[in-house]
Design a protein around this motif. Structure first.
Motif, PDB file in Angstrom:
ATOM      1  N   TYR A   1       0.819  -1.217   0.000  1.00  0.00           N
ATOM      2  CA  TYR A   1       0.000   0.000   0.000  1.00  0.00           C
ATOM      3  C   TYR A   1       0.855   1.269   0.000  1.00  0.00           C
ATOM      4  O   TYR A   1       0.327   2.363  -0.207  1.00  0.00           O
TER       5      TYR A   1
ATOM      6  N   ASP B   1      -1.263   6.866   1.748  1.00  0.00           N
ATOM      7  CA  ASP B   1      -1.092   5.415   1.837  1.00  0.00           C
ATOM      8  C   ASP B   1      -1.826   4.878   3.065  1.00  0.00           C
ATOM      9  O   ASP B   1      -2.457   3.811   3.023  1.00  0.00           O
TER      10      ASP B   1
ATOM     11  N   SER C   1      -5.428   4.771   2.290  1.00  0.00           N
ATOM     12  CA  SER C   1      -5.724   3.678   1.353  1.00  0.00           C
ATOM     13  C   SER C   1      -5.930   2.364   2.110  1.00  0.00           C
ATOM     14  O   SER C   1      -6.859   1.599   1.813  1.00  0.00           O
TER      15      SER C   1
END
Length: 783
Positions: free
Chosen positions: A204, A291, A294
């Motif tokens: 990720y 990130d 996410s």
């Protein structure tokens, strides 16, 4: 001697350096870091938003105290008519006014015309005198009361709607480690390595740090104790080396350390190192906030047990164990030794602490009850059913003497030698009663302080996973204890409800059947004194001790023999936000409970919170150590509880204004009679005779009916509180679109923002770099 003991002693054997201790104090306290080094914040110009860099919880605390001080000041201004009307009366004799404040109470309102038993209110405005029947002024009195109630409620709703905005703005303005981090739970009971966790989540984005929280099985608690004892031992050995004193203390500490070693051996018989313990959860720090977001999006359904069971295989740990992923708390807010405890284990501990808390409150109740009973037994003026002449008082009992002396007034007693001699016993009783009132008020403050200390220790036993969660429990427990001691015990002790409600024969058998004139002269006076003391205590006492502590610091510096002890002198005390919130809640609740009959409590509360704000600001910026990064949970708790203060206020206002001997008020309308008679077949007089407490009559008069309607609306509103709050929040945003919180545009990378993160608090989830656990983990590593 263990290697750990020897290393600590060797480290601290050198003479302590004062300059190093001063620098340690600067790093530990609330100071601004600039190119010039550590700089003190300005006391007056520093705003709450600037203090937000130490956590949104700190910013919200100072905003709340300042805001509530202003709100209570405005409420005090709204209540001026009621204070003025009360002060213009002459119901209370000088003997009843022990401290002068009683003149402003409802018990002093109006003048009774004995020929017609009608109460009049006399006042003067701009040179014009007015003589008005009290029943014609009831509307002004009641709607003034409702006015500041509405003001208080709207203020709470507004502040709560603003809280989310403040939290968002604080998050945008202050970059912290939590902005890049996630917390992962759900690992199986088998070895887990940081490299495995990194490998699972690195798809990720770039990962800066992975820290595993281990299942310490309570061993970390023993190592914390061992580290503290080791520090004390090093101090004792250093003192022994320097002065030749302290050998016995050092020997006792060595024995205690040996006992701790035996306890650790039982808990950790295989002497496992930290890396060998099973992982309970992981804290992962990404280099970019996007990130982190996410990952949170991928695991957005992991909160729910049903959806977690259906989690896709590539999201599971080793494609088998479903994981739960959420935003990580601030690293300084984590209580690492408590993370492994389950919700059921915490519940059992909470039930136990609840029982201990109840026991403590019972002891507190007995102590305050004893003082109040002694006071009520001495107060004989409340039993005056008739007037007495001097001759009757001379041959009568103590009650007759007290009634006679009370009727002639203190001025005549003091300036007449014969009356002074005749009423000497009455004066002695009066002085003892006043002294017991003060003792009762000060005793409440002292008992509350003791309870605060004990309840904080009990909250630690409950093993909360974060400091904020622990603060919430401390705040609730301490507030409840203080409110019981300050407001309710004195009310229950002095109430006589025998024959009105079903209670044990020894309870609720006080001297007051209702909140009449004598109730305000005794119970009301005690509450006023307690809240007057509360204006200055304990915050002003802490301020007054600052110069004394500075003088003591100079003496204590010469008495420290290790660098660790010298550093601790300059670190400053903890800023205890939990007990501060509890104190403020208690002030507001007691004020709202009794301010209908004791309206001067409103300016008392405004003054108290104003002093609290400035005292706490000075202590925070000049004395206390840097706090953990608290979130908004404690503020949310306080704002969710405070609306109930209005419920209590309205209920007590109906009761206080419904005392027929003090407030004369007509029924709302003739239709009330008709409605009651049609639906019950009885008139109001019959119903009143069956209503032992007189609640129905109090409600159906103009002095209570508007308040009852407001109470009903408020109770319904509290049921739908969150919905109303969301509507109000949207209305505020629509009315002031310029203040809508901007959408986050993203923050810089973690490695680029590292210096700012360090300036705002702890920058890592590595427990070895957490100062609160550094010595404990060091003891663990070398054991």
């Amino acid at each position: 001697m263990k290697l750990f003991h020897t290393q600590i002693t060797a480290k601290d054997a050198k003479a302590p350096n004062l300059y190093e201790a001063i620098e340690y104090g600067k790093r530990s306290r609330v100071m601004d870091v600039s190119h010039e080094g550590y700089v003190k914040y300005h006391l007056w110009r520093t705003s709450a938003s600037e203090l937000g860099r130490f956590g949104v919880g700190i910013e919200l605390y100072f905003r709340f105290v300042k805001y509530m001080a202003v709100v209570l000041l405005v409420m005090s201004l709204i209540a001026i008519p009621n204070i003025f009307i009360n002060s213009a009366g002459n119901r209370m004799s000088l003997a009843d006014q022990k401290f002068g404040m009683e003149q402003t109470t409802l018990g002093n309102q109006g003048t009774v015309d004995n020929s017609t038993t009608t109460t009049y209110i006399d006042f003067e405005i701009v040179g014009n005198s007015y003589h008005v029947e009290q029943r014609n002024m009831v509307t002004i009195i009641v709607f003034t009361d409702l006015g500041y109630c509405v003001m208080f409620l709207i203020s709470l709703l507004w502040f709560k709607s603003r809280q989310g905005e403040v939290a968002e703005l604080n998050d945008l303005a202050n970059v912290t480690a939590a902005d890049y981090s996630i917390e992962v739970t759900g690992f199986p009971t088998e070895p887990v390595t940081e490299e495995e966790v990194r490998h699972h989540f690195q798809k990720y984005g770039k990962i800066v740090e992975v820290s595993l929280a281990r299942q310490f099985n309570n061993v970390i608690q023993h190592y914390k104790t061992k580290a503290k004892l080791g520090a004390k031992l090093s101090s004792a050995l250093a003192k022994w080396t320097a002065t030749g004193k302290g050998e016995q203390v050092a020997q006792k500490l060595m024995n205690r350390l040996n006992d701790i070693d035996h306890q650790i051996a039982r808990v950790n018989p295989k002497n496992l190192k930290i890396e060998q313990l099973n992982a309970d959860r992981a804290f992962i720090v990404f280099n970019k906030e996007e990130d982190r977001n996410s990952v949170l999006h991928k695991y957005r359904w992991s909160y729910w047990n049903l959806f977690r069971r259906c989690q896709r295989r590539h999201l599971r740990w080793r494609q088998q164990s479903p994981l739960t992923v959420k935003v990580a708390p601030e690293p300084s807010n984590i209580l690492w030794e408590n993370l492994e405890f389950s919700d059921s284990a915490r519940l059992k501990r909470r039930l136990l602490t609840a029982g201990v808390t109840l026991l403590l409150l019972c002891f507190s109740f007995v102590a305050i009850y004893a003082v109040d009973i002694a006071q009520t037994k001495l107060d004989t003026t409340s039993e005056c059913a008739q007037s007495y002449t001097r001759e009757e008082a001379a041959v009568g009992d103590a009650t007759a003497l007290a009634c006679y002396c009370s009727s002639i007034g203190l001025s005549r007693i003091f300036f007449s030698s014969s009356d002074s001699s005749f009423c000497s016993d009455y004066i002695s009783t009066l002085l003892v009663t006043a002294m017991l009132t003060v003792i009762s008020a000060v005793g409440v403050v002292v008992i509350n302080a003791i309870l605060k200390y004990i309840l904080r220790k009990l909250a630690s036993y409950e093993r909360h996973s974060s400091k904020t969660s622990q603060i919430r429990q401390v705040t609730l427990k301490v507030f409840f204890a203080q409110f019981l001691n300050t407001a309710l015990i004195v009310l229950l002790v002095n109430s006589n409800l025998r024959g009105k409600v079903s209670v044990p024969s020894d309870l609720l058998v006080g001297v007051h059947d209702d909140m009449d004139v004598q109730w305000y002269a005794t119970v009301g006076s005690s509450i006023l004194v307690t809240m007057f003391v509360n204006v200055f205590s304990p915050h002003c006492m802490q301020l007054a001790l600052i110069p004394f502590n500075k003088c003591m610091l100079k003496r204590k510096v010469k008495q420290q023999y290790t660098q660790r002890d010298l550093n601790a002198l300059f670190a400053g005390p903890e800023f205890d936000i939990a007990t501060r919130y509890a104190q403020i809640m208690n002030t507001i609740f007691v004020t709202m409970l009794y301010c209908s009959g004791l309206p001067i409590l409103l300016p008392f509360a405004a003054a108290s919170l104003t002093l609290v704000y400035w005292a706490d600001k000075i202590l925070f910026l000049r004395v206390c150590q840097r706090p953990p990064a608290y979130d908004e949970a404690a503020s949310s708790l306080v704002l969710s509880v405070l609306p109930f203060a209005i419920v209590f206020h309205l209920a007590f206002a109906i009761w206080m204004y419904g005392v027929g001997t003090l407030v004369q008020s007509d029924f709302v309308s003739q239709s009330i009679y008709d409605f009651v008679k049609i639906h019950t077949g009885q008139d109001l007089n019959t119903i009143a005779s069956q209503d032992n407490l007189g609640v129905v009559i109090r409600i159906l008069r103009w002095s209570g009916f508007p308040l009852f309607c407001a109470l009903c609306v408020l109770v319904v509103g509290l049921v739908f509180f969150d919905t109303i709050l969301q509507i109000l929040h949207k209305m505020l945003l629509c009315c002031n679109a310029s203040k809508i919180v901007p959408e986050a545009e993203g923050i810089g990378e973690y490695l680029h923002e590292l210096e700012n993160i360090k300036a705002n608090g702890l920058h890592t989830y590595d427990i070895r770099q957490n100062e609160s656990y550094r010595d404990s983990i060091r003891a663990f590593d070398i054991s």
